[in-house]
Design an enzyme around this catalytic site. Structure first.
Site, PDB file in Angstrom:
ATOM      1  N   ARG A  34      22.335 115.885  76.833  1.00 42.61           N
ATOM      2  CA  ARG A  34      21.917 114.474  76.901  1.00 42.61           C
ATOM      3  C   ARG A  34      20.461 114.262  76.491  1.00 42.61           C
ATOM      4  O   ARG A  34      19.818 113.308  76.941  1.00 42.61           O
ATOM      5  CB  ARG A  34      22.148 113.883  78.296  1.00 42.61           C
ATOM      6  N   LYS A  86      15.216 107.185  64.558  1.00 47.98           N
ATOM      7  CA  LYS A  86      16.612 107.061  64.143  1.00 47.98           C
ATOM      8  C   LYS A  86      17.139 108.424  63.739  1.00 47.98           C
ATOM      9  O   LYS A  86      16.563 109.088  62.881  1.00 47.98           O
ATOM     10  CB  LYS A  86      16.735 106.118  62.948  1.00 47.98           C
ATOM     11  N   GLU A 127      10.639 104.947  48.885  1.00 48.57           N
ATOM     12  CA  GLU A 127      10.382 104.412  50.225  1.00 48.57           C
ATOM     13  C   GLU A 127       8.930 103.955  50.365  1.00 48.57           C
ATOM     14  O   GLU A 127       8.633 102.989  51.073  1.00 48.57           O
ATOM     15  CB  GLU A 127      10.706 105.446  51.310  1.00 48.57           C
ATOM     16  N   LYS A 166       5.292 101.934  58.474  1.00 40.23           N
ATOM     17  CA  LYS A 166       6.527 102.197  59.229  1.00 40.23           C
ATOM     18  C   LYS A 166       6.247 102.158  60.736  1.00 40.23           C
ATOM     19  O   LYS A 166       7.001 101.554  61.496  1.00 40.23           O
ATOM     20  CB  LYS A 166       7.100 103.559  58.812  1.00 40.23           C
ATOM     21  N   GLU A 195      15.742  98.058  66.691  1.00 40.02           N
ATOM     22  CA  GLU A 195      16.256  97.278  65.573  1.00 40.02           C
ATOM     23  C   GLU A 195      16.953  95.998  66.031  1.00 40.02           C
ATOM     24  O   GLU A 195      18.086  95.722  65.651  1.00 40.02           O
ATOM     25  CB  GLU A 195      17.210  98.138  64.718  1.00 40.02           C
ATOM     26  N   ARG A 225      12.481  95.131  62.720  1.00 41.65           N
ATOM     27  CA  ARG A 225      12.691  96.430  62.079  1.00 41.65           C
ATOM     28  C   ARG A 225      13.631  96.343  60.878  1.00 41.65           C
ATOM     29  O   ARG A 225      13.587  97.175  59.977  1.00 41.65           O
ATOM     30  CB  ARG A 225      13.251  97.420  63.116  1.00 41.65           C
ATOM     31  N   ASN A 241      14.941  97.808  56.029  1.00 42.46           N
ATOM     32  CA  ASN A 241      16.184  98.015  55.294  1.00 42.46           C
ATOM     33  C   ASN A 241      16.171  97.384  53.908  1.00 42.46           C
ATOM     34  O   ASN A 241      17.208  97.349  53.248  1.00 42.46           O
ATOM     35  CB  ASN A 241      17.371  97.468  56.093  1.00 42.46           C
ATOM     36  N   HIS A 247      18.303  98.817  51.274  1.00 43.95           N
ATOM     37  CA  HIS A 247      19.211  99.782  51.889  1.00 43.95           C
ATOM     38  C   HIS A 247      20.638  99.270  52.032  1.00 43.95           C
ATOM     39  O   HIS A 247      21.576 100.056  52.039  1.00 43.95           O
ATOM     40  CB  HIS A 247      18.675 100.228  53.250  1.00 43.95           C
ATOM     41  N   HIS A 302      23.007 101.559  50.289  1.00 44.91           N
ATOM     42  CA  HIS A 302      24.067 102.285  51.000  1.00 44.91           C
ATOM     43  C   HIS A 302      25.418 102.051  50.342  1.00 44.91           C
ATOM     44  O   HIS A 302      26.256 102.947  50.295  1.00 44.91           O
ATOM     45  CB  HIS A 302      24.128 101.855  52.464  1.00 44.91           C
ATOM     46  N   HIS A 340      19.024 109.495  47.873  1.00 43.98           N
ATOM     47  CA  HIS A 340      18.857 108.299  48.701  1.00 43.98           C
ATOM     48  C   HIS A 340      17.837 107.327  48.100  1.00 43.98           C
ATOM     49  O   HIS A 340      18.082 106.134  47.973  1.00 43.98           O
ATOM     50  CB  HIS A 340      18.445 108.713  50.108  1.00 43.98           C
TER      51      HIS A 340
END
Lengths: 359, 359
Positions: free
Chosen positions: A120, A142, A184, A226, A236, A240, A244, A247, A251, A264
């Site tokens: 955990r 993330k 980025e 960032k 998010e 935030r 993206n 993205h 994606h 990417h």
């Protein structure tokens, strides 16, 4: 060595420096960790830096279980994570054992997901060795693995204990990997830092030659963008989302092409191009800024069109995007160079039109 | 219907009532969820209550993807979780989609793990149908799957949106399952509520007959013990460890017997017996209290000895326990009926001696 403080959770430092990898062991002695650690990297990074980091940890008193995962986004899945869970169990990690992620975004995301969920939650140390990981994926907590139906569908928010960025590793980075990170950095300029964008434009030749001073300057500024955004919105919920930019479209491109054809950052470049053109056609982004954005991406050697895909298949792939809520897709569009916003309620025809510009 | 408020995260309610399952759909309408939901249960529970819950959700406007997982602790692993991730992706869940866990501890833990990690976290609704899940596993946000090397090694803390406990489901609960839940209720009495312990002792016949009034009284008190402890220590930094009374020994028993031979509560009963005898032999737990504890477990039909295992193999299994930190095992021992504490630095011989009493 430069330190950028991140005020999330108990807070942590991003340390950026030249040739600092061999100092990681002593640095970790400050954190009250258990001796057992798991060092995760991929085959190419392990060959280059595995011994150096392992020795540094061992000299500082840590026992190092070393796990090498296959290279490439296509291995960032539950099966590879399962191997890392096995390694963690075999090494008998305990709750104060650190997982050290040495490598690029894939390694950081996978090792991070395992650190987030094994027992955990274990302390995570990010030692990013790519520009992409140093300015983006290692920051903000993330972590995730891909699912066959979409990227990063399985994951968590898990802030690292420490980010340890050695810029010297960029000297061994393949050119295409430097480029993917550059996308980025350009994105960070577009969404929040006009002067960063123009710094990249004006120093592009030096950056592409991996000149230390220029890359260091860009990386440190980019980190701050960032950090500034994620500090205001860890989970998010709102702001935030501007990270993206490029993205959602990107994606879709990665998903349709099976995460193999484009790096990417290349997919993100295509996404930034599509989002910028859509923004301009909606009367939001000024023509001058659109031209600057497309021109910088092109000069950097990043793709801005010509994927050979169809708008329809890209649109279909959007349905699996995490950013879809109650059937509605939120898009980040640049408003000007230095500012982006989230837009809702865009028409299907607008989105198809944006996709058409990269097909 | 009784409500117990849990002040963790944004806070949530545990609703306990008789015949409330068909009211779940309308109750969920209060939470601003997306229409798409994933309903997870196991084959036996799905047969009994799947249609009722599904209809209730659909009548309230939800679209229900129904996924039935195999019954039993041995299926609580990454492979089954992977099937649930597939179902979540196929159902195109979004970030406001609820995962509804209808069933016992295994279902709640697995569906909870998927809810914790799919899209980095979805709202989780626990609809526990066993006594164990109603008074223990559905409360407090621990979700996990097992690893071959140990129980719950892969997991997260993920607080539910709502816990919806229908006591009527206990009428269809196999007797052995009622018993396994009873062990956790007795544990709650021992660690924090003297009067709960003696209430169970004095009402044992009625409880074992699943008499509504007695079970309801016990379950509500028992919930409050658990809520009180986890509210003070959500992430198990300290106090929460007392909930592990009987679990360190018990997990070792489950691990050595492959999670098949003993129900969780039976293993916990063996663990409570071992911990109580150890505590008494160390001069901590008074003889009167030891006798009361062993006697209540025995009268309930729970095992307190005679596993046929060896102390050595049980000791070896401890090394994989999550509660081991830097090589040291922390044990929870009862101090008296109504109070337990964490002890460190116990000698190997003491632990072996405790294991011997259940071998």
């Amino acid at each position: 060595m430069e330190k950028v403080r991140v005020n999330l959770g108990p807070g942590y430092d991003i340390c950026i420096g030249e040739g600092i990898l061999s100092g990681l062991g002593p640095a970790l002695n400050e954190y009250g960790l258990s001796p057992k650690t798991l060092l995760v990297s991929n085959s190419s990074v392990d060959k280059l830096y595995g011994d150096k980091v392992s020795r540094s940890l061992e000299k500082a008193g840590f026992t190092v279980a070393r796990e090498v995962i296959p290279d490439g986004e296509e291995h960032k899945n539950l099966q590879t994570a399962s191997r890392l869970f096995d390694a963690a169990a075999a090494a008998r990690l305990d709750r104060r054992s650190a997982v050290v992620a040495l490598g690029g975004g894939v390694t950081g995301d996978m090792a991070g997901f395992v650190a987030a969920t094994y027992l955990r939650g274990l302390p995570l140390v990010q030692a990013p060795t790519t520009l992409l990981a140093q300015v983006d994926s290692s920051i903000g907590g993330k972590v995730a693995v891909n699912h066959a139906r979409g990227k990063n569908l399985i994951g968590a928010f898990h802030q690292p204990l420490l980010v340890w960025s050695d810029l010297e590793t960029l000297q061994t980075l393949p050119y295409r990997e430097l480029l993917t990170g550059l996308a980025e950095n350009i994105k960070h300029g577009i969404i929040a830092d006009t002067s960063l964008f123009y710094y990249i434009r004006d120093s592009l030749a030096a950056i592409l030659a991996a000149s230390h001073a220029s890359v260091a300057e860009m990386a440190a500024r980019s980190c701050r963008v960032k950090v500034g955004v994620v500090e205001q919105d860890e989970l998010e919920q709102g702001l935030r989302a501007v990270l993206n930019l490029g993205h959602t479209f990107g994606h879709a491109v990665e998903s349709v092409t099976g995460y193999c054809r484009y790096r990417h950052g290349e997919a993100v470049a295509l996404g930034i191009a599509a989002a910028s053109r859509l923004s301009h056609s909606l009367g939001i982004l000024p023509e001058h800024d659109l031209k600057e954005i497309i021109s910088l991406l092109e000069r950097a050697g990043l793709p801005v069109s010509g994927t050979g895909l169809t708008p329809g298949e890209l649109y279909e792939a959007l349905a699996y995007d995490k950013k879809v809520v109650a059937g509605e897709i939120r898009f980040v569009l640049p408003v000007k160079i230095g500012k982006a916003e989230v837009f809702q309620g865009l028409q299907q025809e607008d989105i198809l039109q944006a996709f058409r510009t990269v097909c």
